[in-house]
Design a protein around this motif. Sequence first.
Motif, PDB file in Angstrom:
ATOM      1  N   LYS A 362       0.862  -1.185   0.000  1.00 56.25           N
ATOM      2  CA  LYS A 362       0.000   0.000   0.000  1.00 56.25           C
ATOM      3  C   LYS A 362       0.899   1.236   0.000  1.00 56.25           C
ATOM      4  O   LYS A 362       1.717   1.415   0.911  1.00 56.25           O
ATOM      5  CB  LYS A 362      -0.903   0.021   1.242  1.00 56.25           C
ATOM      6  N   ALA A 363       0.717   2.063  -1.011  1.00 58.09           N
ATOM      7  CA  ALA A 363       1.621   3.194  -1.221  1.00 58.09           C
ATOM      8  C   ALA A 363       1.667   4.131  -0.009  1.00 58.09           C
ATOM      9  O   ALA A 363       2.741   4.552   0.428  1.00 58.09           O
ATOM     10  CB  ALA A 363       1.194   3.968  -2.465  1.00 58.09           C
ATOM     11  N   ARG A 364       0.502   4.425   0.528  1.00 54.75           N
ATOM     12  CA  ARG A 364       0.446   5.384   1.637  1.00 54.75           C
ATOM     13  C   ARG A 364       1.171   4.837   2.870  1.00 54.75           C
ATOM     14  O   ARG A 364       1.975   5.522   3.487  1.00 54.75           O
ATOM     15  CB  ARG A 364      -1.036   5.719   1.918  1.00 54.75           C
ATOM     16  N   GLU A 365       0.910   3.588   3.185  1.00 57.77           N
ATOM     17  CA  GLU A 365       1.590   2.957   4.322  1.00 57.77           C
ATOM     18  C   GLU A 365       3.098   2.964   4.133  1.00 57.77           C
ATOM     19  O   GLU A 365       3.861   3.246   5.055  1.00 57.77           O
ATOM     20  CB  GLU A 365       1.177   1.483   4.432  1.00 57.77           C
ATOM     21  N   PHE A 366       3.486   2.606   2.942  1.00 54.80           N
ATOM     22  CA  PHE A 366       4.918   2.491   2.683  1.00 54.80           C
ATOM     23  C   PHE A 366       5.577   3.871   2.803  1.00 54.80           C
ATOM     24  O   PHE A 366       6.656   4.014   3.380  1.00 54.80           O
ATOM     25  CB  PHE A 366       5.160   1.892   1.292  1.00 54.80           C
ATOM     26  N   ALA A 367       4.914   4.894   2.269  1.00 52.86           N
ATOM     27  CA  ALA A 367       5.456   6.257   2.351  1.00 52.86           C
ATOM     28  C   ALA A 367       5.611   6.667   3.812  1.00 52.86           C
ATOM     29  O   ALA A 367       6.631   7.250   4.199  1.00 52.86           O
ATOM     30  CB  ALA A 367       4.543   7.224   1.612  1.00 52.86           C
ATOM     31  N   GLN A 368       4.613   6.313   4.618  1.00 53.15           N
ATOM     32  CA  GLN A 368       4.689   6.681   6.038  1.00 53.15           C
ATOM     33  C   GLN A 368       5.820   5.937   6.733  1.00 53.15           C
ATOM     34  O   GLN A 368       6.555   6.503   7.524  1.00 53.15           O
ATOM     35  CB  GLN A 368       3.351   6.421   6.727  1.00 53.15           C
ATOM     36  N   ALA A 369       5.970   4.645   6.406  1.00 50.29           N
ATOM     37  CA  ALA A 369       7.037   3.851   7.024  1.00 50.29           C
ATOM     38  C   ALA A 369       8.410   4.396   6.612  1.00 50.29           C
ATOM     39  O   ALA A 369       9.344   4.447   7.418  1.00 50.29           O
ATOM     40  CB  ALA A 369       6.904   2.385   6.616  1.00 50.29           C
ATOM     41  N   LEU A 370       8.490   4.843   5.382  1.00 45.73           N
ATOM     42  CA  LEU A 370       9.748   5.372   4.874  1.00 45.73           C
ATOM     43  C   LEU A 370      10.140   6.669   5.591  1.00 45.73           C
ATOM     44  O   LEU A 370      11.301   6.983   5.766  1.00 45.73           O
ATOM     45  CB  LEU A 370       9.571   5.644   3.370  1.00 45.73           C
ATOM     46  N   MET A 371       9.119   7.407   6.026  1.00 47.00           N
ATOM     47  CA  MET A 371       9.374   8.685   6.705  1.00 47.00           C
ATOM     48  C   MET A 371       9.665   8.501   8.190  1.00 47.00           C
ATOM     49  O   MET A 371       9.902   9.463   8.910  1.00 47.00           O
ATOM     50  CB  MET A 371       8.152   9.602   6.557  1.00 47.00           C
ATOM     51  N   GLY A 372       9.578   7.251   8.678  1.00 46.15           N
ATOM     52  CA  GLY A 372       9.922   6.969  10.078  1.00 46.15           C
ATOM     53  C   GLY A 372       8.760   7.127  11.022  1.00 46.15           C
ATOM     54  O   GLY A 372       7.707   7.596  10.700  1.00 46.15           O
TER      55      GLY A 372
END
Length: 372
Positions: A362-372
Motif C-alpha cells: 500500500k503506497a500510503r503505508e509504505f510512504a509513512q514507514a519510509l518517513m519513520g
Amino acid sequence: MFSFFKKKPPAESPAAAPAPVATPATPPAEPPPAKSVFSPSSWFGGKPAADEAPPAPPPVAAPAPLPVEAMPGERSGWLGKLRTGLRKTGNSITAAFVNAQIDDALYEELEAALLMADTGVKATEHLLEDLRRRVKSSMATEASQVKLLLADAIADLLRPLEKSLVIGEHTPTVIMVAGVNGAGKTTSIGKLTKHLANEGASVLLAAADTFRAAAREQLLVWADRNTVEIVSQEGGDPAAVSFDAVNAGKARGKDVVLVDTAGRLPTQLHLMDELKKIKRVVARADASAPHEVLLVIDGNTGQNALAQVKAFDETLGLTGLVITKLDGTAKGGVLCAIARERPVPVYFIGIGEKLEDLETFKAREFAQALMG
Ligand SMILES: Nc1nc2c(ncn2[C@@H]2O[C@H](COP(=O)(O)OP(=O)(O)OP(=O)(O)O)[C@@H](O)[C@H]2O)c(=O)[nH]1
Ligand SMILES: [Mg+2]
C-alpha cells in the motif's frame, strides 16, 4: 487468521458452458468472465465442460475475479514491523526536518537523505520538484508541514505500483516466479501458497529450479507444510517440469500453479534465455499462460534492484514484483526509483521469514514507514 483474500460470494452456476478453447495470449480489452477460484473443477482433464454441465438457467453476470487482498484489521502490527525495518532510512529523512526552516538547506538535506535511501537521482529530483510545488501552493510555513507534504509526494509517486494480484480469471492461474539468487523466491512462494490454501484455493507447485537437489527439497518442504501437490523431477529440464505442472494443474482443476525457478543474474544470458523458454513452453500447455510473471527482489539490493527490474522485464515482460527482506537493513527508497523509471506493480512485500511476513503493498503505508 491472516489473509490476503477478500471472501468471495458463492460461485454462480455457469450456464451450459462451451468446450474450453485456448485463450489468446493477449488478453481481450474486456476481461473474460472469471471462473470461481473455489468452484470444483473437472478431475477428468480432457473432458469438455459442455458434456458435464447440467442444464442451467441463462447466464448471469459472473462474479468479479478475486483480488488477493489483505484484511484491514490485521495490518497494524505488520506496519510496525515495516516501520522498524525501514527505520534507518526514515530517521535520516526525518532528521532533516529537526529544527529546520523552509530554505535551500532543508531541500539539500532532503536530497542527500533521499539519495542515501536508494531513491536514485531521477526520483529524488522529481520528489523535490513536486515538494517545492506543494509547499508553494499550500503556503506552508513550518518544516513539520513540509514533512507531511513529502509523505504525500512519496505516496503519490508510489501509488501506480499499488495493484492486487487477482486470481480466478483463469483456471489455473499460472504464476511464474523469477529473480536473482537468494532474493527470496522460494520463501515467498511458500508464504503465498499458505495464504492461498488457507482461503480454499487449490495450489500446485512446480519445482522448476532443477539445478540443485536442495532447491527441490526446499520447495518440497513448503509443499508438505501446506499439504499441496508438487511437480518435481530430479535433474529434469525446467521448461519440461513447468509444462508438466501446467498440464497437471489443468487436469486436476487447480486454481493456481506457482512455478519456482532457479536464481540467475541478468548478465547470465543463457540462463535468461532459459527463463524465456520456460515461459514459451508454459504457453504451449495453456495459450493464455503464464498469467503472471513475478520478479522477486531482495530489498537490500539498493539501486541494483532497478537494473534487475529493467533486465527481467525486457526478457520476460513482468506483471508484478515481490520485494522481500524489508525487515533488515533495506532502505526502501528504491521503490520510488522503480515507480519513476519502470513502474511494474508491487504485489507483495516481505518483512521476515515467517508465514505471516508477506503483505500486500500500500503506497500510503509504505510512504509513512519510509518517513519513520
Ligand atoms: N529477513 C528476511 N529473510 C527472508 C525474507 N524472504 C526470504 N528470506 C530469506 O532469504 C534466504 C533466501 O531465500 P530463498 O527463498 O531460498 O531465496 P531464493 O530466491 O529462492 O534463492 P535461490 O533459489 O537460491 O535463488 C532464506 O534464508 C530466507 O529465509 C524476508 O522477507 N525477510
Ligand atoms: Mg529458490
